[in-house]
Design an enzyme around this catalytic site. Structure first.
Site, short mmCIF file in Angstrom:
data_model
loop_
_atom_site.label_atom_id
_atom_site.label_comp_id
_atom_site.label_asym_id
_atom_site.label_seq_id
_atom_site.Cartn_x
_atom_site.Cartn_y
_atom_site.Cartn_z
N ASP A 1 -3.96 31.53 -6.50
CA ASP A 1 -3.38 31.46 -5.33
C ASP A 1 -2.25 32.51 -5.10
OD1 ASP A 1 -3.57 30.81 -2.62
OD2 ASP A 1 -2.13 29.09 -2.67
N ASP B 1 0.46 21.98 2.82
CA ASP B 1 -0.94 23.11 2.31
C ASP B 1 -0.87 24.13 3.14
OD1 ASP B 1 -2.69 23.40 0.42
OD2 ASP B 1 -4.32 22.42 1.10
N LYS C 1 0.85 37.45 -1.23
CA LYS C 1 1.02 35.95 -1.45
C LYS C 1 0.85 35.74 -3.15
CE LYS C 1 -1.11 31.42 -0.76
NZ LYS C 1 -2.07 30.52 0.06
N LYS D 1 -3.75 18.35 -2.22
CA LYS D 1 -5.21 18.81 -2.43
C LYS D 1 -5.99 17.47 -3.08
CE LYS D 1 -4.62 23.54 -1.96
NZ LYS D 1 -5.47 23.83 -1.01
N ARG E 1 1.23 31.12 4.75
CA ARG E 1 1.72 31.78 5.90
C ARG E 1 3.14 31.66 5.95
NH1 ARG E 1 -1.88 28.13 9.56
NH2 ARG E 1 -3.34 28.40 7.64
N ASP F 1 -0.89 26.21 -6.30
CA ASP F 1 -0.91 25.35 -4.97
C ASP F 1 -1.55 23.80 -5.09
OD1 ASP F 1 -0.89 24.76 -2.17
OD2 ASP F 1 -2.63 26.03 -1.75
N GLU G 1 1.08 26.63 3.33
CA GLU G 1 2.33 27.32 2.72
C GLU G 1 2.16 28.74 2.49
OE1 GLU G 1 -0.08 26.46 0.89
OE2 GLU G 1 -0.29 28.15 -0.42
N1 BES Z 1 -4.53 28.68 -0.97
C1 BES Z 1 -4.95 27.70 -0.02
C2 BES Z 1 -6.37 28.27 0.68
C3 BES Z 1 -7.50 28.50 -0.43
C4 BES Z 1 -8.17 27.33 -0.27
C5 BES Z 1 -8.02 29.44 -0.92
C6 BES Z 1 -9.40 27.30 -1.24
C7 BES Z 1 -9.12 29.61 -1.88
C8 BES Z 1 -9.80 28.46 -1.82
C9 BES Z 1 -4.29 27.69 1.20
O1 BES Z 1 -2.71 27.44 1.03
C10 BES Z 1 -4.36 26.37 2.04
O2 BES Z 1 -4.17 25.60 1.40
N2 BES Z 1 -4.81 26.40 3.12
C11 BES Z 1 -5.39 25.32 3.98
C12 BES Z 1 -4.85 25.43 5.26
C13 BES Z 1 -5.13 24.36 6.23
C14 BES Z 1 -4.10 23.19 5.64
C15 BES Z 1 -4.45 24.64 7.51
C16 BES Z 1 -6.69 25.36 3.91
O3 BES Z 1 -7.43 26.40 4.03
O4 BES Z 1 -7.37 24.09 3.82
ZN ZN Z 2 -2.38 28.47 -0.99
MN MN Z 3 -2.19 25.47 0.39
#
Ligand code: BES
Ligand code: ZN
Ligand code: MN
Length: 497
Positions: free
Chosen positions: A293, A352, A270, A282, A356, A275, A354
């Site tokens: 990210d 967010d 990824k 966020k 996947r 992000d 994104e």
């Molecule tokens: N890059 C983030 C995941 C992440 C968050 C990694 C904090 C490291 C620290 C990912 O893209 C994301 O935002 N995931 C969301 C998914 C949710 C919206 C279902 C998350 O984990 O909050």
């Molecule tokens: Zn992300």
């Molecule tokens: Mn995200």
């Protein structure tokens, strides 16, 4: 940093500092006793006087000395190993880290280490060499391209000789070569991760791949730009990149170390270079950390570089799926439905989620390699940090053997993972009223439902998913990329070769 193996005893190499281990309340072992002889019994005397008792975490530095005729000049460093009965792999790793920290703060440019002193029960000499090299390289890492010269104290240490017994020399040399290549890969992953998001973006990652391919004969780089992705039908990658001035890229690095036609191991990283969350923005606190990210992608670069350096005799393909997730008038909205490369449609309920999406198209695209196995690496979910903290990566997949191999590789290197289940029942959470699936599965089991989403694009091959959200970087005072899980992946590949 240069690492080499020698069969001389610790007192012989002409170096600035020599390091040995001392077990708690024990006489000097091989390394320290060689030093002791060269220093006319000084070490035994100091131990006897209680200047150091070998307790774990203790250390003693002796300035240059030794009798003339013996090449005992230079300083000596004694590292406490703790009680012999407690000296297991974990303790040895800690001792190696203590040794590394002490070495890099000294003015010496060269060092010698008595390797066997740091060998725990149940581990061979190769493991110790790997552990020492990894710890020293890790401690010596600095990221300075954006700092003024006066603002950084450079590490002086540059050459390290690993002293081993003759019977161990061959195994130690092999391990030293491997470990040095892995360290190069880890540093590459750290550098890419630490590079700020105004300098690290999809096209700059593509340039990195092209440069690496120029340097290594067995490596070929291919870059798909936004037009190629359009033609291909990679609707998910494009949807994530839509809000950014910097268009997405799908980058493939084909390393051909094995026989032509041998099925490759494919790694998919990824590469979200920043992000923001997109329209599902966020919160502001610590948002700067979302430059990390792309650490999945960074680990793929690191592994490919290590493979090239080692000339690993297998085929490995590194794929990086890269975009910048930004809010904008053209950005994807919550509620948008996109068609992925696989033909399946996705209702994007949260922009967010994104990672996947960019992975889905890449995981479909890599079917063309008829892979032996596919491993994706991603900072995918905050839920992974809730579940495992910063100790281990989450590992999931559709093949028990592959998952177990990765777990074992993690255990061996200390770059650990822990398996989570992918039970079919979790798939229910991805139901959408309007498309084939939604891109989020609600609060429960967020790491698992993210993997469930990916599983719908990986049905035709052996696959594992490594969620590195908790392990790819450190926050706080020590903020920075860790280079994980390059050691785990490299151990896995070495075990395949
Ligand atoms: N890059 C983030 C995941 C992440 C968050 C990694 C904090 C490291 C620290 C990912 O893209 C994301 O935002 N995931 C969301 C998914 C949710 C919206 C279902 C998350 O984990 O909050
Ligand atoms: Zn992300
Ligand atoms: Mn995200």
């Amino acid at each position: 940093m240069q690492f080499s193996v020698t069969t001389s005893t610790l007192d012989k190499p002409r170096v600035g500092i020599r390091a040995a281990g001392i077990a708690h309340k024990r006489k000097p072992a091989a390394g320290a006793s060689a030093l002791d002889a060269a220093r006319d019994g000084e070490i035994a005397a100091l131990l006897k006087a209680g200047e150091m008792d070998g307790e774990a975490g203790s250390r003693l530095l002796l300035p240059g000395g030794g009798s003339p005729g013996n090449q005992g000049k230079g300083s000596a460093l004694l590292i406490g190993l703790g009680a012999k009965k407690d000296f297991d792999a974990r303790a040895a790793r800690k001792a190696a880290q203590a040794l590394a920290a002490a070495l890099v703060e000294r003015p010496a440019t060269s060092a010698a280490i008595a390797v066997a002193d740091f060998q725990p029960r149940g581990k061979d000499i190769a493991w110790v060499v790997h552990t020492l090299v990894a710890a020293i390289s890790d401690a010596a890492y600095r990221f300075t391209p954006f700092k003024g010269k006066e603002k950084t104290t450079p590490v002086k240490l540059d050459k390290i000789q690993l002293c081993v017994e003759r019977k161990d020399a061959e195994a130690a040399k092999k391990a030293c070569t491997e470990a040095a290549a892995i360290a190069t890969g880890v540093n590459r992953a750290k550098d890419l991760g630490n590079t700020p998001p105004n300098v690290c973006y999809p096209e700059s990652l593509a340039d990195t791949a092209r440069e690496m391919a120029k340097q290594h004969k067995k490596l070929k780089a291919t870059v798909l730009d936004e037009k190629d992705l359009e033609k291909l039908g990679a609707g998910a990658i494009l949807a994530v990149g839509k809000g950014s001035e910097r268009p997405p890229r799908l980058i493939a690095m084909e390393y051909s170390g094995g026989k032509k036609g041998d099925a490759p191991v494919v790694l998919v990283g990824k590469g979200i270079t920043f992000d923001t969350g997109g329209i599902s923005l966020k919160p502001g606190a610590e948002m700067d950390e979302m430059k990390y990210d792309m650490c999945g992608a960074a680990s793929v670069f690191g592994v490919i570089e290590a493979c090239c350096e080692l000339g690993l005799p297998i085929n490995v393909v590194g794929v990086v799926t890269s975009a910048e997730n930004m809010p904008d008038g053209r950005a994807t909205r919550p509620g948008d439905i996109v068609t992925t490369l696989s033909g399946q449609t996705v209702e994007i309920l949260n922009t967010d989620a994104e990672g996947r999406l960019v992975l889905a198209d890449a995981l479909t695209w890599v079917e063309r390699y008829k892979p032996k196995a596919v491993i994706d690496i991603a900072t995918l979910t905050g839920a992974c940090i809730v579940a495992l903290g910063h100790q281990g990566a989450a590992i999931l997949g559709n093949n028990e053997r592959l998952a177990k191999s990765l777990l074992a590789a993690g255990e061996e290197t200390g770059d650990r993972g822990w398996q989570l289940p992918l039970w079919p029942e979790y798939q229910e959470q991805l139901k959408s009223n309007f498309a084939d699936m939604a891109n989020i599965g609600g609060r429960p089991a967020g790491t698992i439902t993210a993997a469930c989403f990916l599983s719908r694009y990986t049905e035709d091959y052996t696959w594992a998913h490594v969620d590195i959200a908790g392990v790819a970087w450190k926050s706080g005072k020590e903020k920075g990329a860790t280079g994980r899980p390059v050691p785990m992946l490299m151990r896995y590949l070495l075990d395949q070769a």
